[in-house]
Design a protein around this motif. Structure first.
Motif, short mmCIF file in Angstrom:
data_model
loop_
_atom_site.label_atom_id
_atom_site.label_comp_id
_atom_site.label_asym_id
_atom_site.label_seq_id
_atom_site.Cartn_x
_atom_site.Cartn_y
_atom_site.Cartn_z
N ASN A 1 3.75 11.24 -12.61
CA ASN A 1 3.76 12.57 -11.62
C ASN A 1 3.70 12.03 -10.24
O ASN A 1 3.96 12.65 -9.18
N ALA A 2 3.11 10.86 -9.76
CA ALA A 2 2.78 10.49 -8.42
C ALA A 2 2.39 9.13 -8.47
O ALA A 2 2.54 8.30 -9.56
N GLY A 3 2.41 8.38 -7.19
CA GLY A 3 2.07 7.00 -7.26
C GLY A 3 2.93 6.19 -6.25
O GLY A 3 2.78 5.10 -6.08
N LEU A 4 4.26 6.57 -6.31
CA LEU A 4 5.09 5.86 -5.65
C LEU A 4 5.14 6.12 -4.24
O LEU A 4 4.85 7.18 -3.55
N PHE A 5 5.35 5.18 -3.26
CA PHE A 5 5.16 4.76 -1.74
C PHE A 5 6.82 4.55 -1.51
O PHE A 5 7.34 3.67 -2.08
N SER A 6 7.19 4.89 -0.42
CA SER A 6 8.44 4.69 0.41
C SER A 6 8.58 4.99 1.88
O SER A 6 7.82 5.75 2.23
N ASN A 7 9.75 4.54 2.41
CA ASN A 7 10.17 4.99 3.57
C ASN A 7 11.18 5.94 3.30
O ASN A 7 11.75 5.88 2.51
N ALA A 8 11.85 6.32 4.47
CA ALA A 8 12.68 7.40 4.18
C ALA A 8 14.06 6.81 3.72
O ALA A 8 14.71 7.27 3.10
N GLU A 9 14.21 5.52 4.29
CA GLU A 9 15.66 5.02 4.23
C GLU A 9 15.95 4.53 2.74
O GLU A 9 16.71 4.65 2.13
#
Length: 961
Positions: free
Chosen positions: A824-832
């Protein structure tokens, strides 16, 4: 269709040969009957003005001075001190040109020619292509639009003579290396089209250049007949003049130059202007000047020491080496040309700010910007790509090596490629043309592909360079070799025919940028070779990619986005930051695969100590449900690992008393499982010892043996309770009457399903199947393992449970208790990186030439055909709207939002990808200003507003005098 001839002058010289044997030498000025429009133009002004001119003033009418980068400092002094017939400005700003033109015409006894020998650039960032460049373009209508645009621009600014209707440099194709140039209908029609357009606007049009590259003592062959016919057609379509190449009168070939004017008049009915571009080294050679005059030269183009040229001309006539009647005929011809071009009545455009505003509008007009990039993209030519070395495949990203060679590093090329990848690279600086090039074969053979960039550098097969070509041949047998040839097309004669070559007509910043994007598949090359170089490089050769599926980076107007309306994004973001809706954010928008917006705003926190940068990571919260969990499930579904109508127990071991075992898998994706919104974790969050008020039953503040799950700094969860949470999942109450009910529990169950089928953790499955092959570096679970903490944006100052600032670990409590890796959650990212993932979905599963998912799978998961308004995992636009989604988004749009203040939306109808990342929960989740101000929705809508009235943005914006 026959291709464009880059040296029409060769054809002309053949024609002279055909008639030479039948004609006698004559120094007469020729017959008055002519196809040239101004020669029969009756002008009392021309006749009267000639009578008033002194000898020196007549001589002045024979001189055009050309501004160059070398003479720019001296040029203003020349035009103040020396009277001439006209000037050829050098890439000057419009405002300075207009002021100069206005001042000169006001003071002149005889109006000035203002001429161009190259395309007019209104902006330093827009290097409009040469006519040589257009010879690589197959699309006639595109080239015609360009020529018409330039014609209108010349007229508007006030030019009255264009010497731009032929190829500027004879060295564009070395006549020794490429002696046989194909010339067909395409070349002829484009030249005629430009000449007609110019002269319809009363702008004199001359062909630039003619060059003596043929031995006129030898009989012409039958193969030259078509060339002679085409040249005659060019003249018959009202060419006003020809520019003689600087080497014309220095040619070792025996030709009776003093008869040139006679032949032109009697055999071609051409009695127009002849221009001779005299080289600086020829200044002072009176015999060269005399020869040029007798041959028929009317105007001398000089770029150095114009006073010396005038003095030499004056001496030739005073000494009677050249007849004075000849001078009068030349001056009258020039004055008639000026009269025909309306120079005596022509008013200079106003140099006030209103006119410059109109010019700026023209410069920024969407249709002109689109035309600019379309021309360049259509001229880039891909050759010999049989093994599909380009674009560079995802699997070759790590093994790519770039070797650039030239007097300068191709900076714009490297800037472009870093938008995709940052490979190992090296530049060989060339100080002299004769430098011997040798390559480290043992080192370079390890790379695949080896990309060699020749930056405007010619490498022939002379002894000095033979080592280089031997090294290339050896390397090509051991690895894939790709050449990017910036300018210097003659290099094509030596590059091995089995090698992939990307030929760019020039080394301009735009072509360098384009080359970088083509290398990685952002742009699809469309050019064709205009001539045959050898048996391996034939006319009309040119390939396109099967699919150019990576992002490309051009201005918004390329795809029809209004470049002014799109700026509203800035004001909305700044409003949100000023109101405290979030301390900063990232906004990314792509339209039709073109990145039209990729900006970072504000700071990590409101104390403004760390600016948001494009490689900084946000906690994307529930977007994880689609960016990791659903994607992974789509892969397994496509492989036939499960069916949506299967009960959970078919694929996941379930206790006998499980409340979940008979629920259909589809129901978890559509949130119709009947489960409550939250996982069974409340006891862990709310427990306090009645005596100590501590929660050390489940947690501790150091990394002990049994407390191996890190929640945050100095805060650990007891591992044995992780199994308890998973057990409790199967005991959750199920209410099958409630229909749709959004629940995080659904996606943690899907995570268990994926990990059971794939036999590996969710994060590893997503990484190996999507993130790694896509070349993504900024999207991950557990970011502190891979990224510096300073590059991660904090979320909340947790005063309830963790009692500290949540920074680098997941904000969601369930995901935190599950060790940071959850469905359900836990992922980190930048917009690109997140946008790349969703562009792959928009591309029907393809990105970088690799097929990740089938179009059928993507349609199946992203359509609302499963019993409610949602897709499988994906949120959907509805007739009533959707969270953080523009009102104008189509019903095909799909995406997801995140609790931390994030969203991603894809609209297949408009081909839009929109990503918004923020930490609106900072400093507290109670901050709901992002919702109240509708920041995400308004930004998304601003993009759709910029797409509206596309017809209006495509209208021609032309300055008026």
């Amino acid at each position: 269709m026959k291709r464009y001839c880059p040296e029409i002058f060769v054809v002309f010289c053949f024609l002279l040969l055909f008639f030479f044997s039948a004609c006698k030498r004559n120094t007469a000025e020729g017959m008055e009957e002519s196809f040239v429009p101004f020669t029969t133009y009756s002008s009392s002004w021309a006749d009267s003005i000639k009578q008033t001119l002194s000898l020196e003033e007549k001589i002045s009418q024979l001189v055009l001075i050309r501004e160059t980068s070398e003479n720019q400092l001296a040029f203003p002094r020349w035009i103040r001190q020396i009277t001439v017939s006209g000037i050829i400005p050098f890439s000057n700003p419009v405002d300075s040109f207009l002021q100069r033109k206005k001042d000169l015409q006001r003071q002149a006894k005889v109006p000035y020619f203002f001429a161009n020998q190259e395309a007019i650039h209104l902006s330093k960032t827009q290097e409009w292509p040469s006519l040589f460049t257009t010879s690589f373009i197959e699309n006639d209508s595109l080239v015609q639009n360009y020529l018409q645009d330039q014609t209108q621009l010349l007229k508007t600014i006030g030019y009255n003579l264009s010497l731009w209707t032929g190829i500027k440099n004879s060295s564009d194709f070395d006549p020794i290396l490429s002696p046989k140039l194909a010339c067909g209908a395409t070349a002829l029609n484009r030249s005629i089209y430009l000449i007609r357009k110019l002269q319809e606007e009363q702008i004199l049009a001359g062909v630039n250049y003619l060059s003596p590259t043929i031995d006129f003592n030898k009989p012409s062959s039958a193969a030259d007949v078509e060339d002679r016919i085409n040249t005659k057609k060019l003249v018959q379509n009202t060419t006003s003049g020809f520019v003689l190449h600087p080497d014309f009168f220095n040619s070792p070939l025996a030709f009776p130059f003093d008869s040139l004017r006679y032949y032109l008049a009697n055999n071609l009915q051409f009695n127009g202007l002849l221009f001779y571009e005299i080289e600086p080294d020829d200044i002072g050679k009176s015999n060269s000047m005399e020869t040029a005059l007798r041959a028929g030269t009317d105007l001398f183009i000089v770029s150095k020491n114009p006073r010396a040229i005038k003095d030499q001309l004056l001496q030739l006539f005073k000494s009677k080496k050249v007849d004075m009647d000849l001078l009068d005929k030349k001056v009258l011809r020039i004055l008639r040309a000026k009269a025909w071009a309306k120079l005596p009545k022509q008013e200079s455009p106003s140099s006030d700010s209103l006119f410059f505003d109109e010019i700026n509008k023209w410069t920024l007009a969407p249709q002109r910007i689109k035309l600019f990039y379309d021309l360049h993209e259509s001229a880039a030519t891909l050759l010999g790509n049989k093994k599909l070395n380009l674009p560079i495949a995802n699997r070759h990203l790590k093994s790519t090596y770039l070797l650039s060679i030239g007097k300068q590093t191709p900076g714009s090329f490297y800037q472009a490629i870093r938008k995709y990848h940052d490979p190992k690279s090296h530049h060989i600086l060339i100080s002299e043309e004769s430098d011997i090039l040798s390559l480290d074969k043992n080192k370079l053979k390890k790379f695949n592909p080896l990309v060699i960039i020749l930056n405007n550098h010619a490498i022939d097969t002379t002894k000095q360079n033979q080592t280089f070509w031997n090294d290339i041949k050896a390397l090509s047998k051991q690895t894939k070799v790709v050449f990017i040839n910036l300018d210097q097309a003659q290099n094509l004669n030596f590059i091995d025919s089995s090698t992939t070559v990307l030929q760019l007509p020039s080394a301009s910043h735009t072509f360098q940028n384009l080359a970088g994007q083509i290398l990685y598949g952002g742009v699809n090359p469309q050019g064709k070779l205009p001539i045959t170089f050898n048996v391996h490089r034939q006319i009309n050769e040119g390939k396109s990619f099967p699919l150019a599926s990576r992002f490309r980076f051009f201005p918004p107007s390329i795809t029809g986005i209004d470049p002014i309306k799109i700026l509203k994004i800035d004001s909305i973001v700044h409003e949100g930051i000023a109101a405290g809706a979030m301390p900063g954010c990232q906004v990314f928008v792509a339209h039709k695969g073109n990145v039209i917006w990729n900006k970072n705003y504000g700071y990590h926190t409101f104390d403004k100590t760390s600016k948001v940068k494009k490689n900084h990571l946000y906690d994307i919260a529930s977007i994880t449900k689609v960016a990791a969990t659903t994607l992974s499930a789509m892969k397994l579904y496509e492989q036939g690992a499960f069916k949506m109508k299967d009960s959970l127990r078919v694929h996941l071991p379930t206790p006998k008393n499980s409340t979940l075992k008979d629920i259909k898998i589809q129901s978890f994706f559509t949130h119709e499982s009947g489960l409550k919104p939250n996982m069974p974790i409340v006891p862990y969050l709310t427990y306090r010892d009645s005596t100590t008020n501590q929660y050390d039953r489940y947690f501790c503040w150091d990394d002990r043996e049994d407390f191996g799950i890190k929640i945050h700094d100095d805060f650990f969860f007891r591992e044995e309770y992780l199994d308890s949470i998973k057990t409790d999942l199967h005991l959750m109450p199920v209410d099958t009457t409630q229909g749709y009910k959004y629940s995080d529990a659904n996606f943690n169950i899907i995570q268990l399903l994926i990990e059971q089928i794939a036999d590996k953790p969710l994060n590893q499955f997503a990484f190996s199947n999507f993130y790694k092959p896509l070349g993504l570096k900024q999207i991950t679970y557990l970011p502190l393992k891979y990224v510096e903490k300073e590059h991660i944006v904090p979320t909340e100052i947790d005063k309830y449970w963790r009692m500290q600032k949540v920074h680098g670990t997941v904000h969601d409590e369930t995901a935190a208790l599950l060790g940071g890796i959850a469905g359900n959650a836990g992922l980190f990212s930048n917009a690109e990186d997140l946008a790349t993932l969703f562009q792959m979905l928009l591309n029907k599963g393809n990105y970088g030439g690799q097929q990740f998912l089938s179009p059928h799978t993507i349609r199946y998961f992203t359509q609302a055909i499963h019993g409610n308004h949602r897709g499988l995992g994906f949120d959907k636009q509805t007739t009533k709207g959707a969270y953080a989604c523009a009102t104008d988004a189509s019903l095909d749009a799909f995406g997801h939002t995140g609790f931390t203040g994030t969203c991603v939306w894809v609209d297949p109808q408009t081909e839009l990808v929109y990503v918004f990342l923020s930490n609106r929960v900072y400093p507290s989740r109670k901050n709901k200003k992002l919702y109240h101000l509708n920041i995400r929705e308004r930004i998304h809508q601003a993009v759709y507003d910029a797409l509206k009235n596309k017809e209006e943005t495509q209208q021609n914006i032309t300055p008026t005098l």
